[in-house]
Scaffold this motif. Structure first.
Motif, PDB file in Angstrom:
ATOM      1  N   GLU A  15      14.265  -7.824  -0.657  1.00 43.22           N
ATOM      2  CA  GLU A  15      15.645  -7.449  -0.332  1.00 43.22           C
ATOM      3  C   GLU A  15      15.721  -6.757   1.024  1.00 43.22           C
ATOM      4  O   GLU A  15      16.543  -7.107   1.874  1.00 43.22           O
ATOM      5  CB  GLU A  15      16.207  -6.503  -1.401  1.00 43.22           C
ATOM      6  N   LEU A  16      14.874  -5.759   1.221  1.00 45.90           N
ATOM      7  CA  LEU A  16      14.880  -5.010   2.476  1.00 45.90           C
ATOM      8  C   LEU A  16      14.479  -5.884   3.657  1.00 45.90           C
ATOM      9  O   LEU A  16      15.052  -5.785   4.737  1.00 45.90           O
ATOM     10  CB  LEU A  16      13.951  -3.799   2.386  1.00 45.90           C
ATOM     11  N   PHE A  17      13.496  -6.752   3.438  1.00 47.44           N
ATOM     12  CA  PHE A  17      13.041  -7.631   4.523  1.00 47.44           C
ATOM     13  C   PHE A  17      14.132  -8.628   4.914  1.00 47.44           C
ATOM     14  O   PHE A  17      14.303  -8.941   6.087  1.00 47.44           O
ATOM     15  CB  PHE A  17      11.771  -8.370   4.115  1.00 47.44           C
ATOM     16  N   ASN A  18      14.889  -9.107   3.934  1.00 44.93           N
ATOM     17  CA  ASN A  18      15.983 -10.036   4.234  1.00 44.93           C
ATOM     18  C   ASN A  18      17.164  -9.329   4.897  1.00 44.93           C
ATOM     19  O   ASN A  18      17.854  -9.915   5.732  1.00 44.93           O
ATOM     20  CB  ASN A  18      16.445 -10.760   2.970  1.00 44.93           C
ATOM     21  N   LEU A  19      17.413  -8.069   4.535  1.00 37.94           N
ATOM     22  CA  LEU A  19      18.519  -7.317   5.126  1.00 37.94           C
ATOM     23  C   LEU A  19      18.205  -6.844   6.546  1.00 37.94           C
ATOM     24  O   LEU A  19      19.077  -6.825   7.407  1.00 37.94           O
ATOM     25  CB  LEU A  19      18.875  -6.103   4.259  1.00 37.94           C
ATOM     26  N   TYR A  20      16.969  -6.428   6.781  1.00 37.17           N
ATOM     27  CA  TYR A  20      16.568  -5.867   8.078  1.00 37.17           C
ATOM     28  C   TYR A  20      15.330  -6.581   8.626  1.00 37.17           C
ATOM     29  O   TYR A  20      14.290  -5.953   8.829  1.00 37.17           O
ATOM     30  CB  TYR A  20      16.246  -4.380   7.943  1.00 37.17           C
ATOM     31  N   PRO A  21      15.406  -7.872   8.912  1.00 39.96           N
ATOM     32  CA  PRO A  21      14.195  -8.574   9.371  1.00 39.96           C
ATOM     33  C   PRO A  21      13.723  -8.136  10.755  1.00 39.96           C
ATOM     34  O   PRO A  21      12.529  -8.203  11.052  1.00 39.96           O
ATOM     35  CB  PRO A  21      14.629 -10.046   9.395  1.00 39.96           C
ATOM     36  N   ASP A  22      14.636  -7.642  11.588  1.00 37.46           N
ATOM     37  CA  ASP A  22      14.254  -7.247  12.941  1.00 37.46           C
ATOM     38  C   ASP A  22      13.619  -5.859  13.008  1.00 37.46           C
ATOM     39  O   ASP A  22      12.980  -5.516  13.996  1.00 37.46           O
ATOM     40  CB  ASP A  22      15.473  -7.299  13.867  1.00 37.46           C
ATOM     41  N   ARG A  23      13.762  -5.054  11.967  1.00 35.58           N
ATOM     42  CA  ARG A  23      13.221  -3.689  11.984  1.00 35.58           C
ATOM     43  C   ARG A  23      11.766  -3.628  11.544  1.00 35.58           C
ATOM     44  O   ARG A  23      11.058  -2.677  11.870  1.00 35.58           O
ATOM     45  CB  ARG A  23      14.053  -2.776  11.086  1.00 35.58           C
ATOM     46  N   PHE A  24      11.300  -4.624  10.803  1.00 37.66           N
ATOM     47  CA  PHE A  24       9.932  -4.597  10.279  1.00 37.66           C
ATOM     48  C   PHE A  24       9.012  -5.445  11.142  1.00 37.66           C
ATOM     49  O   PHE A  24       9.414  -6.427  11.742  1.00 37.66           O
ATOM     50  CB  PHE A  24       9.911  -5.101   8.834  1.00 37.66           C
ATOM     51  N   SER A  25       7.737  -5.036  11.182  1.00 36.31           N
ATOM     52  CA  SER A  25       6.750  -5.747  11.999  1.00 36.31           C
ATOM     53  C   SER A  25       5.507  -6.051  11.165  1.00 36.31           C
ATOM     54  O   SER A  25       5.475  -5.832   9.964  1.00 36.31           O
ATOM     55  CB  SER A  25       6.371  -4.888  13.206  1.00 36.31           C
ATOM     56  N   ASN A  26       4.467  -6.527  11.841  1.00 35.47           N
ATOM     57  CA  ASN A  26       3.199  -6.835  11.167  1.00 35.47           C
ATOM     58  C   ASN A  26       2.323  -5.602  10.972  1.00 35.47           C
ATOM     59  O   ASN A  26       1.255  -5.701  10.404  1.00 35.47           O
ATOM     60  CB  ASN A  26       2.397  -7.854  11.993  1.00 35.47           C
ATOM     61  N   ASP A  27       2.783  -4.440  11.445  1.00 36.30           N
ATOM     62  CA  ASP A  27       1.996  -3.219  11.384  1.00 36.30           C
ATOM     63  C   ASP A  27       2.417  -2.362  10.188  1.00 36.30           C
ATOM     64  O   ASP A  27       3.575  -1.953  10.080  1.00 36.30           O
ATOM     65  CB  ASP A  27       2.165  -2.430  12.682  1.00 36.30           C
ATOM     66  N   PHE A  28       1.475  -2.102   9.301  1.00 38.44           N
ATOM     67  CA  PHE A  28       1.755  -1.337   8.087  1.00 38.44           C
ATOM     68  C   PHE A  28       2.231   0.082   8.408  1.00 38.44           C
ATOM     69  O   PHE A  28       3.177   0.576   7.804  1.00 38.44           O
ATOM     70  CB  PHE A  28       0.490  -1.285   7.216  1.00 38.44           C
ATOM     71  N   ALA A  29       1.608   0.736   9.371  1.00 43.44           N
ATOM     72  CA  ALA A  29       1.961   2.116   9.711  1.00 43.44           C
ATOM     73  C   ALA A  29       3.401   2.217  10.212  1.00 43.44           C
ATOM     74  O   ALA A  29       4.127   3.156   9.854  1.00 43.44           O
ATOM     75  CB  ALA A  29       0.998   2.677  10.745  1.00 43.44           C
ATOM     76  N   ASP A  30       3.805   1.254  11.029  1.00 36.86           N
ATOM     77  CA  ASP A  30       5.191   1.247  11.517  1.00 36.86           C
ATOM     78  C   ASP A  30       6.171   1.025  10.369  1.00 36.86           C
ATOM     79  O   ASP A  30       7.206   1.682  10.284  1.00 36.86           O
ATOM     80  CB  ASP A  30       5.396   0.159  12.572  1.00 36.86           C
ATOM     81  N   ASN A  31       5.859   0.081   9.493  1.00 38.83           N
ATOM     82  CA  ASN A  31       6.730  -0.208   8.348  1.00 38.83           C
ATOM     83  C   ASN A  31       6.841   0.998   7.421  1.00 38.83           C
ATOM     84  O   ASN A  31       7.898   1.272   6.869  1.00 38.83           O
ATOM     85  CB  ASN A  31       6.225  -1.418   7.578  1.00 38.83           C
ATOM     86  N   LYS A  32       5.748   1.732   7.293  1.00 41.30           N
ATOM     87  CA  LYS A  32       5.734   2.920   6.442  1.00 41.30           C
ATOM     88  C   LYS A  32       6.648   4.008   6.998  1.00 41.30           C
ATOM     89  O   LYS A  32       7.291   4.741   6.248  1.00 41.30           O
ATOM     90  CB  LYS A  32       4.292   3.421   6.318  1.00 41.30           C
ATOM     91  N   LYS A  33       6.743   4.094   8.321  1.00 39.22           N
ATOM     92  CA  LYS A  33       7.605   5.092   8.955  1.00 39.22           C
ATOM     93  C   LYS A  33       9.079   4.683   8.908  1.00 39.22           C
ATOM     94  O   LYS A  33       9.964   5.533   8.824  1.00 39.22           O
ATOM     95  CB  LYS A  33       7.183   5.302  10.412  1.00 39.22           C
ATOM     96  N   ILE A  34       9.349   3.397   8.985  1.00 39.85           N
ATOM     97  CA  ILE A  34      10.722   2.887   8.986  1.00 39.85           C
ATOM     98  C   ILE A  34      11.344   2.947   7.596  1.00 39.85           C
ATOM     99  O   ILE A  34      12.543   3.202   7.452  1.00 39.85           O
ATOM    100  CB  ILE A  34      10.749   1.442   9.523  1.00 39.85           C
ATOM    101  N   LEU A  35      10.556   2.735   6.576  1.00 40.48           N
ATOM    102  CA  LEU A  35      11.056   2.636   5.195  1.00 40.48           C
ATOM    103  C   LEU A  35      11.881   3.840   4.731  1.00 40.48           C
ATOM    104  O   LEU A  35      12.966   3.646   4.181  1.00 40.48           O
ATOM    105  CB  LEU A  35       9.883   2.375   4.256  1.00 40.48           C
ATOM    106  N   PRO A  36      11.467   5.093   4.958  1.00 41.54           N
ATOM    107  CA  PRO A  36      12.286   6.229   4.514  1.00 41.54           C
ATOM    108  C   PRO A  36      13.627   6.345   5.237  1.00 41.54           C
ATOM    109  O   PRO A  36      14.561   6.948   4.723  1.00 41.54           O
ATOM    110  CB  PRO A  36      11.426   7.452   4.805  1.00 41.54           C
ATOM    111  N   GLN A  37      13.744   5.755   6.427  1.00 37.00           N
ATOM    112  CA  GLN A  37      15.010   5.778   7.145  1.00 37.00           C
ATOM    113  C   GLN A  37      16.035   4.860   6.485  1.00 37.00           C
ATOM    114  O   GLN A  37      17.232   5.093   6.591  1.00 37.00           O
ATOM    115  CB  GLN A  37      14.806   5.334   8.599  1.00 37.00           C
ATOM    116  N   ILE A  38      15.556   3.830   5.806  1.00 30.51           N
ATOM    117  CA  ILE A  38      16.444   2.840   5.190  1.00 30.51           C
ATOM    118  C   ILE A  38      16.791   3.221   3.754  1.00 30.51           C
ATOM    119  O   ILE A  38      17.947   3.159   3.357  1.00 30.51           O
ATOM    120  CB  ILE A  38      15.792   1.446   5.239  1.00 30.51           C
ATOM    121  N   VAL A  39      15.786   3.575   2.966  1.00 31.60           N
ATOM    122  CA  VAL A  39      15.990   3.935   1.556  1.00 31.60           C
ATOM    123  C   VAL A  39      15.296   5.261   1.262  1.00 31.60           C
ATOM    124  O   VAL A  39      14.361   5.650   1.947  1.00 31.60           O
ATOM    125  CB  VAL A  39      15.439   2.858   0.588  1.00 31.60           C
TER     126      VAL A  39
END
Length: 64
Positions: A15-39
């Protein structure tokens, strides 16, 4: 063999990947930091699981 993700992790991650495909990348650390901003997630383990699954989805999308 890898660890199996639960329905909650897969459903939320997709769901999150389909809603915000441009915010996520191939880097786990970056995705981990972005996730609390969204949910808001109370569990660190759940946050890491979802971030890992989203990273996997991003890598799959890049290959296509």
């Amino acid at each position: 063999m890898g660890r199996i993700k639960t329905k909650l992790v897969k459903r939320t991650g997709e769901e999150l990947f389909n809603l915000y495909p441009d915010r996520f990348s191939n880097d786990f650390a970056d995705n981990k930091k972005i996730l609390p901003q969204i949910v808001s997630l109370n569990s660190k383990k759940l946050k890491n699981s979802i971030a890992g699954y989203i990273t996997r989805l991003a890598k799959r999308k890049k290959l296509k």
